[in-house]
Design a protein around this motif. Structure first.
Motif, PDB file in Angstrom:
ATOM      1  N   GLU A 111       0.577  -1.138   0.243  1.00  0.00           N
ATOM      2  CA  GLU A 111       0.049   0.288   0.036  1.00  0.00           C
ATOM      3  C   GLU A 111       0.938   0.679   0.090  1.00  0.00           C
ATOM      4  O   GLU A 111       0.539   2.145  -0.770  1.00  0.00           O
ATOM      5  CB  GLU A 111      -0.938   0.552   1.133  1.00  0.00           C
ATOM      6  N   GLU A 112       2.086   1.312   0.789  1.00  0.00           N
ATOM      7  CA  GLU A 112       2.564   2.200   0.729  1.00  0.00           C
ATOM      8  C   GLU A 112       3.133   2.399  -0.862  1.00  0.00           C
ATOM      9  O   GLU A 112       3.601   3.839  -1.571  1.00  0.00           O
ATOM     10  CB  GLU A 112       3.690   1.836   1.706  1.00  0.00           C
ATOM     11  N   ALA A 113       3.964   1.817  -0.901  1.00  0.00           N
ATOM     12  CA  ALA A 113       4.525   1.942  -2.829  1.00  0.00           C
ATOM     13  C   ALA A 113       3.650   1.922  -3.971  1.00  0.00           C
ATOM     14  O   ALA A 113       4.075   2.993  -4.474  1.00  0.00           O
ATOM     15  CB  ALA A 113       5.237   0.399  -2.589  1.00  0.00           C
ATOM     16  N   GLU A 114       1.882   1.890  -3.422  1.00  0.00           N
ATOM     17  CA  GLU A 114       0.616   1.769  -4.547  1.00  0.00           C
ATOM     18  C   GLU A 114       0.555   3.290  -3.693  1.00  0.00           C
ATOM     19  O   GLU A 114       0.075   3.923  -5.137  1.00  0.00           O
ATOM     20  CB  GLU A 114       0.285   1.387  -4.383  1.00  0.00           C
ATOM     21  N   ALA A 115       0.831   3.655  -2.768  1.00  0.00           N
ATOM     22  CA  ALA A 115      -0.120   4.709  -2.545  1.00  0.00           C
ATOM     23  C   ALA A 115      -1.343   5.219  -2.609  1.00  0.00           C
ATOM     24  O   ALA A 115      -1.892   6.078  -2.334  1.00  0.00           O
ATOM     25  CB  ALA A 115       0.704   6.323  -3.333  1.00  0.00           C
ATOM     26  N   LYS A 116      -2.015   4.239  -1.886  1.00  0.00           N
ATOM     27  CA  LYS A 116      -2.859   3.894  -2.236  1.00  0.00           C
ATOM     28  C   LYS A 116      -3.680   2.546  -1.534  1.00  0.00           C
ATOM     29  O   LYS A 116      -2.910   1.382  -0.928  1.00  0.00           O
ATOM     30  CB  LYS A 116      -3.895   3.313  -3.124  1.00  0.00           C
ATOM     31  N   ALA A 117      -4.790   2.415  -0.514  1.00  0.00           N
ATOM     32  CA  ALA A 117      -5.127   1.830   0.153  1.00  0.00           C
ATOM     33  C   ALA A 117      -5.707  -0.027  -0.369  1.00  0.00           C
ATOM     34  O   ALA A 117      -6.476   0.212  -1.277  1.00  0.00           O
ATOM     35  CB  ALA A 117      -6.108   1.703   1.602  1.00  0.00           C
ATOM     36  N   LEU A 118      -5.374  -0.757   0.140  1.00  0.00           N
ATOM     37  CA  LEU A 118      -6.140  -1.953  -0.483  1.00  0.00           C
ATOM     38  C   LEU A 118      -7.559  -1.986  -0.657  1.00  0.00           C
ATOM     39  O   LEU A 118      -8.154  -1.487   0.547  1.00  0.00           O
ATOM     40  CB  LEU A 118      -5.638  -3.350  -0.133  1.00  0.00           C
ATOM     41  N   PRO A 119      -8.801  -2.225  -1.173  1.00  0.00           N
ATOM     42  CA  PRO A 119     -10.185  -1.601  -1.860  1.00  0.00           C
ATOM     43  C   PRO A 119     -10.790  -2.938  -0.676  1.00  0.00           C
ATOM     44  O   PRO A 119     -11.420  -3.975  -1.712  1.00  0.00           O
ATOM     45  CB  PRO A 119     -10.257  -1.816  -2.858  1.00  0.00           C
ATOM     46  N   LEU A 120     -10.348  -3.583   0.416  1.00  0.00           N
ATOM     47  CA  LEU A 120     -10.992  -4.624   1.068  1.00  0.00           C
ATOM     48  C   LEU A 120     -11.639  -4.176   2.583  1.00  0.00           C
ATOM     49  O   LEU A 120     -10.580  -2.925   2.435  1.00  0.00           O
ATOM     50  CB  LEU A 120      -9.832  -5.775   0.866  1.00  0.00           C
ATOM     51  N   ASP A 121     -12.445  -4.567   2.964  1.00  0.00           N
ATOM     52  CA  ASP A 121     -12.778  -4.636   4.574  1.00  0.00           C
ATOM     53  C   ASP A 121     -11.904  -5.776   4.991  1.00  0.00           C
ATOM     54  O   ASP A 121     -11.415  -6.555   5.016  1.00  0.00           O
ATOM     55  CB  ASP A 121     -14.396  -5.075   4.188  1.00  0.00           C
ATOM     56  N   GLY A 122     -11.761  -5.858   6.095  1.00  0.00           N
ATOM     57  CA  GLY A 122     -10.710  -6.342   7.311  1.00  0.00           C
ATOM     58  C   GLY A 122     -11.344  -7.671   6.883  1.00  0.00           C
ATOM     59  O   GLY A 122     -10.620  -8.423   7.299  1.00  0.00           O
ATOM     60  N   GLU A 123     -12.231  -7.917   7.106  1.00  0.00           N
ATOM     61  CA  GLU A 123     -13.035  -9.786   6.968  1.00  0.00           C
ATOM     62  C   GLU A 123     -12.038 -10.279   5.896  1.00  0.00           C
ATOM     63  O   GLU A 123     -10.950 -11.191   5.462  1.00  0.00           O
ATOM     64  CB  GLU A 123     -14.334 -10.042   6.634  1.00  0.00           C
ATOM     65  N   ALA A 124     -12.388  -9.424   4.977  1.00  0.00           N
ATOM     66  CA  ALA A 124     -11.540  -9.722   3.337  1.00  0.00           C
ATOM     67  C   ALA A 124     -10.239  -9.172   3.045  1.00  0.00           C
ATOM     68  O   ALA A 124      -9.285 -10.446   2.548  1.00  0.00           O
ATOM     69  CB  ALA A 124     -12.304  -8.828   2.348  1.00  0.00           C
ATOM     70  N   ARG A 125      -9.614  -8.250   4.052  1.00  0.00           N
ATOM     71  CA  ARG A 125      -8.173  -8.485   3.773  1.00  0.00           C
ATOM     72  C   ARG A 125      -7.493 -10.068   4.338  1.00  0.00           C
ATOM     73  O   ARG A 125      -7.004 -10.113   4.295  1.00  0.00           O
ATOM     74  CB  ARG A 125      -8.352  -7.532   4.750  1.00  0.00           C
ATOM     75  N   ALA A 126      -8.449  -9.735   5.776  1.00  0.00           N
ATOM     76  CA  ALA A 126      -7.943 -11.658   6.213  1.00  0.00           C
ATOM     77  C   ALA A 126      -7.832 -12.906   5.675  1.00  0.00           C
ATOM     78  O   ALA A 126      -6.539 -13.606   5.801  1.00  0.00           O
ATOM     79  CB  ALA A 126      -8.180 -11.779   8.084  1.00  0.00           C
ATOM     80  N   SER A 127      -8.831 -12.629   4.512  1.00  0.00           N
ATOM     81  CA  SER A 127      -9.112 -14.152   4.058  1.00  0.00           C
ATOM     82  C   SER A 127      -7.863 -13.726   3.169  1.00  0.00           C
ATOM     83  O   SER A 127      -7.481 -15.092   2.402  1.00  0.00           O
ATOM     84  CB  SER A 127     -10.165 -13.315   3.174  1.00  0.00           C
ATOM     85  N   LEU A 128      -7.757 -12.579   2.026  1.00  0.00           N
ATOM     86  CA  LEU A 128      -6.803 -12.704   0.977  1.00  0.00           C
ATOM     87  C   LEU A 128      -5.501 -13.461   1.822  1.00  0.00           C
ATOM     88  O   LEU A 128      -4.812 -13.851   1.136  1.00  0.00           O
ATOM     89  CB  LEU A 128      -5.841 -11.212   0.282  1.00  0.00           C
TER      90      LEU A 128
END
Length: 435
Positions: free
Chosen positions: A180-197
């Motif tokens: 996210e820091e390298a791309e300068a944008k957040a992943l478009p995922l909610d908390g549950e989706a982020r954990a799933s990824l």
């Protein structure tokens, strides 16, 4: 050729995968391998001591084996050379070794990184031994397979094995933050989706960053995906599992031991893991039959019937319906009373038979189809058990030189408790009759 392009700066505009762009530049940037490159890590100690030595990096994909090898070459001032055992042969090795000897003559050492080193055959592995021993190269071999099985003893005696661990969710999380820091944008995922990824990555940092790229490509402006939507967007990564290698044996061992340990929930989990990875269903069915006879036996003889029926049910129904029969059998076996008494008795009987050779059974139980055999007393004193009180004669059936032996000792679990009582009653009758 790629080195020439890099030297000329011609590769700067070429698209590079996120995992390549985020490759650590220093050892302390590597995540998930603190036991190796942390302040007190095994590799850190070797670097601090100034004595690296040849190494085998063993661990799952995407855990930093190539990256750490490259960084080690940098901190130890060794020339980094990389080959893959898939595409290299003995002639390639000879050229590399000659070049390394030339550098050594000028005072420059060589760190040779061999990816997929387990793909080399024995002769190819033996070619490394002289140049490892005389210091021409410092070998760092990478493998996803257990070195004990895949590499010969001569190489293992000259190289230290470093075990890499699959990245846990915390380590994957750190990689995603860096992305996210390298791309300068957040992943478009909610908390549950982020954990799933993170779970989908299956411990593979490279796979996690590849999945993150897929998410960014798929997202519309201001769109945030849920875990269910994430499943639809990305192709789930196949589990790390090779039916001819260690993953296969690890999971079938886990399934067998959880059944033996009477944990139906854990057993179902490992069954699901194997089915999900594409394991041969009939291989699982055969192992269930083995569990029925090895670990349950006479405590519940019906277990063998159930296990065989599951095999037949799968043959009849196929996938996926037939897999439920395997699951039912796993639960049955895991919850059945356990006994290895028959297994132990059979091993003891086998050892006894091998030790004592071809002893003749007592004449009492030998047939006498000829007059000569009758004159010799074959079968003369045999007593038909069904005509005896309690349908039990108690006569001795063992070879005279061996004497009566006790091999099968039932447990007090399941049906064997009743069998044990029956055997004790027969032993008592023998004592009463002086048999």
């Amino acid at each position: 050729m790629s080195d020439l392009f890099q030297a000329a700066g011609l590769d700067r505009g070429a698209p590079r995968p996120l995992a390549d762009r985020l490759r650590p530049q220093k050892l302390d940037e590597v995540v998930g391998q603190d036991h190796l490159v942390g302040p007190d890590g095994a590799l850190s100690r070797l670097v601090d001591a100034g004595s690296l030595g040849s190494l085998i990096f063993w661990g799952p994909p995407g855990t930093g084996k190539t990256t750490i090898a490259r960084l080690l070459a940098g901190v130890t001032k060794l020339r980094f050379e990389q080959i893959s055992a898939i595409f290299s042969g003995v002639q390639d090795l000879k050229k590399l070794f000659e070049a390394a000897r030339g550098r050594r003559a000028t005072g420059e050492g060589t760190l040779l990184f061999v990816d997929e080193i387990h793909r080399f055959n024995r002769a190819q592995l033996d070619a490394f031994l002289p140049v490892m021993e005389d210091g021409t190269i410092t070998l760092v071999g990478a493998t996803t397979e257990n070195p004990s099985f895949e590499l010969n003893a001569a190489m293992l005696s000259r190289a230290r094995v470093m075990t890499f661990r699959a990245l846990d969710e915390e380590a994957i999380g750190k990689l995603l933050v860096r992305a996210e820091e390298a791309e300068a944008k957040a992943l478009p995922l909610d908390g549950e989706a982020r954990a799933s990824l993170a779970r989908m990555a299956d411990g593979d940092g490279r796979a996690a960053l590849t999945l993150a790229e897929e998410v960014w490509r798929s997202a519309k402006p201001d769109e945030v995906f849920s875990a269910a939507e994430l499943q639809d967007i990305v192709q789930r990564r196949a589990p790390i599992y090779d039916k001819a290698q260690e993953g296969h044996y690890n999971l079938i061992s886990a399934l067998h031991k959880t059944v033996r340990g009477s944990d139906p929930d854990a057993a179902l989990y490992y069954l699901a893991r194997m089915l999900d990875a594409g394991e041969d269903r009939l291989f699982i069915a055969r192992r269930l039959v083995r569990m029925a006879v090895e670990d349950i036996g006479m405590a519940d003889p019906q277990a063998l019937v159930v296990a065989n029926a599951a095999k037949d049910a799968y043959d009849f129904l196929g996938s996926p319906e037939g897999e439920l029969a395997l699951a039912q059998t796993v639960v049955y076996l895991a919850t059945a009373p356990k006994s290895n008494a028959v297994y132990v008795a059979y091993k003891a009987a086998t050892a006894l038979a091998k030790e004592h050779g071809s002893l003749t059974p007592p004449k009492t139980i030998l047939n006498a189809p000829t007059k000569l055999m009758k004159r010799e007393g074959y079968g003369a004193t045999y007593r038909y058990d069904h005509d005896e009180p309690n349908a039990f004669s108690g006569q001795n059936y063992w070879p005279e030189k061996l004497g009566r032996q006790t091999l099968y000792q039932p447990t007090g679990r399941g049906l064997e408790a009743r069998i044990g009582e029956r055997l004790e009653r027969w032993a008592e009758l023998r004592r009463e009759r002086g048999e």
